[in-house]
Design an enzyme around this catalytic site. Structure first.
Site, PDB file in Angstrom:
ATOM      1  N   HIS A  99       8.821   3.054   9.065  1.00  0.00           N
ATOM      2  CA  HIS A  99       8.564   2.109  10.155  1.00  0.00           C
ATOM      3  C   HIS A  99       7.365   2.598  10.979  1.00  0.00           C
ATOM      4  CE1 HIS A  99       9.510  -1.019  13.035  1.00  0.00           C
ATOM      5  NE2 HIS A  99       9.228  -0.137  13.978  1.00  0.00           N
ATOM      6  N   SER A 119       0.836  -1.214   0.000  1.00  0.00           N
ATOM      7  CA  SER A 119       0.000   0.000   0.000  1.00  0.00           C
ATOM      8  C   SER A 119       0.870   1.263   0.000  1.00  0.00           C
ATOM      9  CB  SER A 119      -0.981   0.009   1.184  1.00  0.00           C
ATOM     10  OG  SER A 119      -0.311   0.175   2.409  1.00  0.00           O
ATOM     11  N   ARG A 122      13.496  -7.594   5.167  1.00  0.00           N
ATOM     12  CA  ARG A 122      14.849  -8.132   5.313  1.00  0.00           C
ATOM     13  C   ARG A 122      15.834  -7.038   5.653  1.00  0.00           C
ATOM     14  NH1 ARG A 122      15.549 -13.361   4.060  1.00  0.00           N
ATOM     15  NH2 ARG A 122      13.524 -14.147   3.438  1.00  0.00           N
TER      16      ARG A 122
HETATM   17  C1  GRF Z   1       4.057  -0.425   6.777  1.00  0.00           C
HETATM   18  O1  GRF Z   1       3.315  -0.252   7.950  1.00  0.00           O
HETATM   19  C2  GRF Z   1       5.487  -0.013   6.997  1.00  0.00           C
HETATM   20  O2  GRF Z   1       5.643   0.973   7.965  1.00  0.00           O
HETATM   21  C3  GRF Z   1       6.120  -1.288   7.488  1.00  0.00           C
HETATM   22  O3  GRF Z   1       5.489  -2.302   6.780  1.00  0.00           O
HETATM   23  C4  GRF Z   1       4.176  -1.889   6.409  1.00  0.00           C
HETATM   24  C5  GRF Z   1       4.056  -2.119   4.927  1.00  0.00           C
HETATM   25  O4  GRF Z   1       2.739  -1.974   4.483  1.00  0.00           O
HETATM   26  N1  GRF Z   1       7.553  -1.233   7.313  1.00  0.00           N
HETATM   27  P1  GRF Z   1       2.431  -2.006   2.911  1.00  0.00           P
HETATM   28  O5  GRF Z   1       2.991  -3.310   2.365  1.00  0.00           O
HETATM   29  O6  GRF Z   1       3.079  -0.815   2.302  1.00  0.00           O
HETATM   30  O7  GRF Z   1       0.935  -1.975   2.809  1.00  0.00           O
END
Ligand code: GRF
Length: 187
Positions: A109, A13, A91
């Site tokens: 994050h 997303s 990773r």
């Molecule tokens: C997000 O919440 C990001 O902060 C974390 O992993 C999630 C990824 O979500 N590192 P998406 O795959 O972009 O929907």
């Protein structure tokens, strides 16, 4: 126009939000490649539908991280990619890529780092019972979610709030903030 690659292991997303920001003229960059370590990641479908090249790496097929990162680096080099944008890439980036892209790898994050690094930042915040958490965008270094912080935004956790409600609020921030920050820091 700055050339970026987006690394994603899951739903994508955030990748979608970056593609939307580019097509709406809010982010002046081109996504040259989407890299994933999971062949079934929905992020790959999103990339393909948008006509963006993809690279799938199965780390289990390599004896060492350096070997598959060489494969990734080779492709990034061919495409003249300038920045690596991690968006749900599960990773740790190794020395091969870190040395090739110094201060040119960013991550998003779902917590206020240095609190709740690593897996499931949202779940960790809920389990800790804190009244606020947030989103951090930072440069990637050799640690887990430890690199220099570029931007943070806070979100309140309401009493009794469940995971899906909190995730929704965090995603809404992420989807706006990543493009804003990249537009500011990409050169
Ligand atoms: C997000 O919440 C990001 O902060 C974390 O992993 C999630 C990824 O979500 N590192 P998406 O795959 O972009 O929907």
């Amino acid at each position: 126009m700055t050339k970026i690659a987006v690394f994603a292991s899951g739903n994508g997303s955030n990748l979608q939000a970056l593609m939307d920001a580019i097509s709406q003229g809010r982010l002046h960059a081109t996504i040259e490649l989407v890299v994933s370590d999971k062949k079934g990641a929905y992020a790959l479908t999103r990339a393909q539908e948008a006509g963006i090249s993809t690279l799938v790496i199965n780390p289990k097929e390599y004896a060492r991280k350096a070997e598959y990162e060489e494969v990734i680096a080779g492709r990034l080099g061919e495409l003249a990619v300038e920045y690596l944008v991690l968006a749900g890439y599960m990773r740790i980036i190794g020395p091969t890529l870190l040395e090739r892209y110094p201060k040119r790898i960013m991550n998003i994050h779902p917590s206020l780092l240095p609190l709740f690094p690593g897996k499931d930042g949202v779940g960790q915040a809920l389990a800790a019972g804190v009244s606020e958490t947030g989103v951090t965008i930072h440069y990637v270094d050799a640690g887990v979610d430890t690199g220099p912080i570029i931007a943070q935004e806070t979100v309140a956790i309401d009493p009794g709030e469940d995971r899906s409600s909190l995730e929704k609020k965090i995603h809404a921030i992420e989807h706006r903030l990543y493009a804003e920050v990249l537009e500011r820091v990409l050169t």
